[in-house]
Design a protein around this motif. Structure first.
Motif, PDB file in Angstrom:
ATOM      1  N   ALA A  32       0.844  -1.194   0.000  1.00 26.77           N
ATOM      2  CA  ALA A  32       0.000   0.000   0.000  1.00 26.77           C
ATOM      3  C   ALA A  32       0.881   1.246   0.000  1.00 26.77           C
ATOM      4  O   ALA A  32       0.575   2.226  -0.686  1.00 26.77           O
ATOM      5  N   LEU A  33       1.979   1.196   0.738  1.00 25.46           N
ATOM      6  CA  LEU A  33       2.898   2.342   0.755  1.00 25.46           C
ATOM      7  C   LEU A  33       3.534   2.541  -0.621  1.00 25.46           C
ATOM      8  O   LEU A  33       3.653   3.668  -1.104  1.00 25.46           O
ATOM      9  N   LEU A  34       3.915   1.446  -1.271  1.00 27.65           N
ATOM     10  CA  LEU A  34       4.449   1.550  -2.638  1.00 27.65           C
ATOM     11  C   LEU A  34       3.425   2.227  -3.540  1.00 27.65           C
ATOM     12  O   LEU A  34       3.758   3.090  -4.344  1.00 27.65           O
ATOM     13  N   LYS A  35       2.168   1.807  -3.378  1.00 27.95           N
ATOM     14  CA  LYS A  35       1.094   2.384  -4.183  1.00 27.95           C
ATOM     15  C   LYS A  35       1.004   3.887  -3.985  1.00 27.95           C
ATOM     16  O   LYS A  35       0.666   4.620  -4.911  1.00 27.95           O
ATOM     17  N   LEU A  36       1.277   4.335  -2.775  1.00 28.27           N
ATOM     18  CA  LEU A  36       1.226   5.770  -2.473  1.00 28.27           C
ATOM     19  C   LEU A  36       2.485   6.482  -2.937  1.00 28.27           C
ATOM     20  O   LEU A  36       2.629   7.683  -2.737  1.00 28.27           O
ATOM     21  N   GLY A  37       3.401   5.728  -3.529  1.00 28.05           N
ATOM     22  CA  GLY A  37       4.592   6.364  -4.084  1.00 28.05           C
ATOM     23  C   GLY A  37       5.800   6.355  -3.166  1.00 28.05           C
ATOM     24  O   GLY A  37       6.846   6.894  -3.496  1.00 28.05           O
ATOM     25  N   VAL A  38       5.671   5.720  -2.002  1.00 32.79           N
ATOM     26  CA  VAL A  38       6.794   5.660  -1.064  1.00 32.79           C
ATOM     27  C   VAL A  38       7.842   4.684  -1.601  1.00 32.79           C
ATOM     28  O   VAL A  38       7.498   3.626  -2.115  1.00 32.79           O
ATOM     29  N   ARG A  39       9.107   5.043  -1.528  1.00 28.93           N
ATOM     30  CA  ARG A  39      10.207   4.183  -1.966  1.00 28.93           C
ATOM     31  C   ARG A  39      11.329   4.286  -0.954  1.00 28.93           C
ATOM     32  O   ARG A  39      11.247   5.044   0.010  1.00 28.93           O
ATOM     33  N   CYS A  40      12.409   3.567  -1.234  1.00 23.84           N
ATOM     34  CA  CYS A  40      13.575   3.696  -0.370  1.00 23.84           C
ATOM     35  C   CYS A  40      14.230   5.051  -0.576  1.00 23.84           C
ATOM     36  O   CYS A  40      14.847   5.602   0.321  1.00 23.84           O
ATOM     37  N   ASP A  41      14.084   5.600  -1.769  1.00 29.58           N
ATOM     38  CA  ASP A  41      14.734   6.871  -2.067  1.00 29.58           C
ATOM     39  C   ASP A  41      13.709   7.982  -2.272  1.00 29.58           C
ATOM     40  O   ASP A  41      13.997   8.986  -2.878  1.00 29.58           O
ATOM     41  N   ARG A  42      12.488   7.764  -1.795  1.00 32.30           N
ATOM     42  CA  ARG A  42      11.459   8.776  -1.997  1.00 32.30           C
ATOM     43  C   ARG A  42      10.548   8.841  -0.782  1.00 32.30           C
ATOM     44  O   ARG A  42       9.809   7.916  -0.482  1.00 32.30           O
ATOM     45  N   THR A  43      10.613   9.959  -0.101  1.00 26.89           N
ATOM     46  CA  THR A  43       9.783  10.196   1.073  1.00 26.89           C
ATOM     47  C   THR A  43       8.464  10.807   0.622  1.00 26.89           C
ATOM     48  O   THR A  43       8.453  11.699  -0.210  1.00 26.89           O
ATOM     49  N   VAL A  44       7.382  10.284   1.167  1.00 26.00           N
ATOM     50  CA  VAL A  44       6.070  10.799   0.789  1.00 26.00           C
ATOM     51  C   VAL A  44       5.325  11.217   2.047  1.00 26.00           C
ATOM     52  O   VAL A  44       5.406  10.548   3.078  1.00 26.00           O
ATOM     53  N   LEU A  45       4.638  12.330   1.950  1.00 28.19           N
ATOM     54  CA  LEU A  45       3.816  12.795   3.065  1.00 28.19           C
ATOM     55  C   LEU A  45       2.453  12.145   2.974  1.00 28.19           C
ATOM     56  O   LEU A  45       1.727  12.355   2.008  1.00 28.19           O
ATOM     57  N   ILE A  46       2.134  11.328   3.961  1.00 24.51           N
ATOM     58  CA  ILE A  46       0.813  10.716   3.951  1.00 24.51           C
ATOM     59  C   ILE A  46       0.116  11.005   5.274  1.00 24.51           C
ATOM     60  O   ILE A  46       0.762  11.327   6.266  1.00 24.51           O
ATOM     61  N   THR A  47      -1.187  10.887   5.255  1.00 22.82           N
ATOM     62  CA  THR A  47      -1.916  11.029   6.517  1.00 22.82           C
ATOM     63  C   THR A  47      -2.393   9.648   6.940  1.00 22.82           C
ATOM     64  O   THR A  47      -2.619   8.777   6.102  1.00 22.82           O
ATOM     65  N   THR A  48      -2.503   9.450   8.229  1.00 25.27           N
ATOM     66  CA  THR A  48      -2.949   8.149   8.724  1.00 25.27           C
ATOM     67  C   THR A  48      -4.382   7.883   8.278  1.00 25.27           C
ATOM     68  O   THR A  48      -4.793   6.738   8.165  1.00 25.27           O
TER      69      THR A  48
END
Lengths: 219, 219
Positions: free
Chosen positions: B9-25
């Motif tokens: 699900a985090l990958l789907k939101l664009g989170v990667r090892c080299d990419r921090t993404v701002l998400i809300t809980t």
DNA sequence: ATTACTAAAAGACGAGTAA
DNA sequence: TTTACTCGTCTTTTAGTAA
């Protein structure tokens, strides 16, 4: 996506949509770090929710995966494939062209199907199918195609005749847009796929019987 | 493998090892069909167990994946890749050959490293590295390599000198066995990889500066 | 051996809410 | 708006055990 870890453990044990494996709840428990009892309950639940087929006996449980499970695994695979390769996933199938008995041409042009091709595939196919006999190592993949979500053309019957269902995947064959058809009522074996395209592939690609072709299926 | 669905699900939101993404809980909760509170708890736990890096604030939580998470995702990917393609997974990197400043040759032949190549890679390399500047679209993949399990040569220091660590992946370049090196203390940017092989790749493959090569990394 | 039930303990959950 | 705490409830777990 809830049971991904468990479905993956089953894959690890060799379970597939087309392969039943005898496992014990004990070894599954060990693999998942849960008790034998929880593993047992898990299998019950997976079956009830339609992820596995299951037959338990005093020597263990025979398990195989359903299409629902394969569909979810494919979804996960697509995300991971994008992550680890940067590419969209395509399944590649290889086989050799052969000449059928002409029924392909007949079915493709039946009004019911012809409307469906236009509606669901977005093109009007050349009247005829390209028959491909897959090389043995690709038969497994064809079986997976049978068990994952696709463009479905439902079969139906009326008093006059009955139409079998067809499962379609969009793809490319040597860079020409095409669709791979999995025909429900076919007299070909599981090693055969049929391709339709807006053009005559035999002519366009100068194909003779026995020529090897590569089909890229977009999933 | 416990948090696969969540990591996905985090990958789907664009989170990667080299990419921090701002998400809300809240949105994470919606995506996973759990409450905001549970999503919050989940992120706490993922951080505590070393799967994510996290920085929360009153506007949301900045999340990135750790190497541990990438390693587990890769494990899952390998199983799925085997299932859906029948093939072992290989990462393919493309770039152009260029000439370095000769430090590659120096390092490769330093006794400490030379022993390590033999021990951990199983071959005695030609004294020199082939420098490859990756094409932009492959830099992402190089960053993933940095964050997944590999053959590690640890760095160390003594009074005389200090040796930087090296991360190695076995692979092939145009069907010749080789190893891709990610060198800890390099003055090259993240777009450069260095290759060593038992033979002189420049000669064997008749490579000149600017030639395009494809490296297959076996994972 | 197995699977899978019951019961008690452990853990996860969401509502309410503070910061 | 956020995150994330407490608390009561509900779910999931394991141990013991029957079949």
């Amino acid at each position: 996506m809830k049971y991904l870890d468990i479905l993956l453990a089953l894959l690890k044990l060799g379970v597939r949509c087309d392969r039943t494996v005898l496992i014990t709840t004990q070894e599954l428990g060990r693999l998942l770090n849960i008790s034998q009892q929880s593993a047992s309950r898990l299998l019950c639940r997976l079956e009830k929710e339609g992820y596995i087929q299951r037959e338990s006996s005093p020597i263990g449980t025979k398990v195989s995966l359903t299409s629902k499970a394969m569909g979810e695994l494919l979804e996960a695979y697509k995300i991971l494939h994008k992550t680890f390769t940067g590419l969209q996933y395509e399944m590649i199938l290889c086989g050799k062209v052969f000449t059928g008995l002409g029924e392909g041409k007949y079915y493709v042009t039946l009004p019911y199907y012809y409307r469906m091709w236009q509606e669901k595939l977005g093109f009007s196919p050349y009247p005829g199918t390209l028959n491909i006999r897959l090389e043995p190592e690709y038969i497994r993949l064809r079986k997976i195609l049978e068990n994952i979500p696709a463009i479905e053309i439902k079969g139906y019957s009326n008093k006059l005749r009955s139409y079998g269902g067809v499962k379609c995947f969009k793809g490319e064959i040597e860079n020409i847009e095409c669709a791979l058809l999995l025909i429900e009522r076919t007299h070909y074996g599981p090693d055969v796929i049929e391709i339709i395209a807006p053009v005559c592939l035999r002519e366009k690609l100068k194909l003779k019987d026995g020529d090897k072709v590569k089909v890229r299926v977009k999933l």
